[in-house]
Design a protein around this motif. Sequence first.
Motif, short mmCIF file in Angstrom:
data_model
loop_
_atom_site.label_atom_id
_atom_site.label_comp_id
_atom_site.label_asym_id
_atom_site.label_seq_id
_atom_site.Cartn_x
_atom_site.Cartn_y
_atom_site.Cartn_z
N PRO A 179 -26.03 19.12 23.51
CA PRO A 179 -26.41 19.08 25.04
C PRO A 179 -28.06 19.21 25.18
O PRO A 179 -28.78 20.14 24.38
CB PRO A 179 -25.73 20.88 25.32
CG PRO A 179 -26.03 21.64 24.08
CD PRO A 179 -25.56 20.11 22.87
N THR A 188 -29.02 21.70 31.00
CA THR A 188 -27.27 21.67 30.92
C THR A 188 -26.19 23.04 30.91
O THR A 188 -26.01 24.20 30.66
CB THR A 188 -26.42 21.25 29.15
OG1 THR A 188 -27.03 19.80 29.05
CG2 THR A 188 -25.71 21.03 29.52
N CYS A 189 -25.76 23.22 32.20
CA CYS A 189 -24.55 23.73 32.00
C CYS A 189 -23.33 23.85 31.51
O CYS A 189 -22.62 23.38 31.49
CB CYS A 189 -25.06 24.86 33.74
SG CYS A 189 -26.63 24.35 34.77
N HIS A 190 -23.25 25.49 31.25
CA HIS A 190 -21.36 25.96 30.95
C HIS A 190 -20.90 26.84 31.62
O HIS A 190 -21.72 27.77 31.96
CB HIS A 190 -22.17 26.44 29.67
CG HIS A 190 -22.64 25.06 28.46
ND1 HIS A 190 -23.57 24.94 27.62
CD2 HIS A 190 -21.63 24.23 28.43
CE1 HIS A 190 -23.34 23.66 26.87
NE2 HIS A 190 -22.49 23.44 27.14
N VAL A 231 -18.65 21.65 29.39
CA VAL A 231 -20.11 21.22 30.36
C VAL A 231 -19.46 21.99 32.30
O VAL A 231 -18.65 20.86 32.32
CB VAL A 231 -20.01 20.28 30.19
CG1 VAL A 231 -22.05 20.14 30.85
CG2 VAL A 231 -20.91 20.70 28.70
N CYS A 238 -24.23 21.51 37.72
CA CYS A 238 -25.09 22.88 37.73
C CYS A 238 -24.97 23.54 38.81
O CYS A 238 -25.76 24.13 39.26
CB CYS A 238 -26.45 23.04 36.82
SG CYS A 238 -26.53 22.57 35.35
N GLU A 292 -26.78 28.21 31.06
CA GLU A 292 -27.52 27.23 30.90
C GLU A 292 -28.17 27.00 29.29
O GLU A 292 -28.89 27.80 28.72
CB GLU A 292 -28.59 27.23 31.68
CG GLU A 292 -28.47 27.35 32.73
CD GLU A 292 -29.01 27.72 34.23
OE1 GLU A 292 -30.63 26.84 33.85
OE2 GLU A 292 -29.29 27.30 35.15
N THR A 293 -28.82 26.07 28.82
CA THR A 293 -28.58 25.32 27.72
C THR A 293 -30.45 25.79 27.48
O THR A 293 -30.85 24.84 28.04
CB THR A 293 -28.37 24.63 27.06
OG1 THR A 293 -26.70 24.07 27.20
CG2 THR A 293 -28.98 23.90 25.94
N ASP A 320 -27.71 29.29 24.48
CA ASP A 320 -27.77 29.09 25.64
C ASP A 320 -27.64 30.78 27.07
O ASP A 320 -27.50 31.60 26.16
CB ASP A 320 -25.90 28.71 26.12
CG ASP A 320 -25.96 27.44 26.97
OD1 ASP A 320 -26.59 26.95 26.02
OD2 ASP A 320 -24.32 27.54 27.26
#
Length: 280
Positions: free
Chosen positions: A44, A48-50, A64, A67, A74-75, A149
């Motif tokens: 990621p 990147t948002c998770h 994933v 956002c 977020e990474t 993250d």
Amino acid sequence: MRRAVLAVGAALLLAGCTSTVDGVASPAPVTAPTPGDDPMLEAPAVGTCHDVESAYEPLDVPDVVDCGDRHTAETAAVVDTGLAVDAAYPTQDDLDEGYLGDAYDEVCSYDTVDDYLRAGPGDLLYADYTQVLPTPEQWARGARWVACDVTYGYSSPEPAPGRMAGVMESGDTAAYRACLVGDPVDNDVVPCSEPHWAERISGYPDVPEGTPFPADQAARAVIAEQCRPDAVDHLDGPLPPEVALDITTDDPADWASFPYPTCVLVAAGGGSTTGSFTDS
């Protein structure tokens, strides 16, 4: 340390032609990357948002998500673990025993959280962190990265109010600061955007063992005066009239065995408040 090698399709065309049919050149066959060619496979990108459901469970690989939609993490950083291509996918016991090496332990820290949100010295955040690993399928194809993250929430991940990257420089920070509901003896952490009794600041007054338990605000105020330098740093200036110093105490039994107060800011008139004193 093994370097990540990016497969570039265009470079494969430089091998030239190997045969002709009716005068038309045919390209050389393209060789698929061997598992292990790219240890950062599908890692990621920072930002990147998770949707992390539970912190500290990296084998539950999160989805994933966009956002702009609901997300809890977020990474903030990604590194190559350096593990060999024939290394087996880790189990929880493996992680507990250091299977992924220093990279796993060092990719995340509270400094990572502070840096990602761009917190100032002494800011106490309503955020945490967790490691994220490749899926078993990505691992089988050679991915050997581990990501850090930043998660929104204090004891467990919660939906973030928005993008967390750099938010502490936005001037609207209450949702990302840690505050307390309850009272000096019994309290829980909430974001400062919710009604609360006190706003946490860095600072721990030095209280000798044997000091009588401060049973009321007047007694706490004497100890809380030690918090003034930290409060000035937190507010970036002197305390305004509507803000007062206070401390948490735990209960009398804990205080008697080991007094450990923490510094907080409260509304001078008492009661609860909403928002952060830093955003006033």
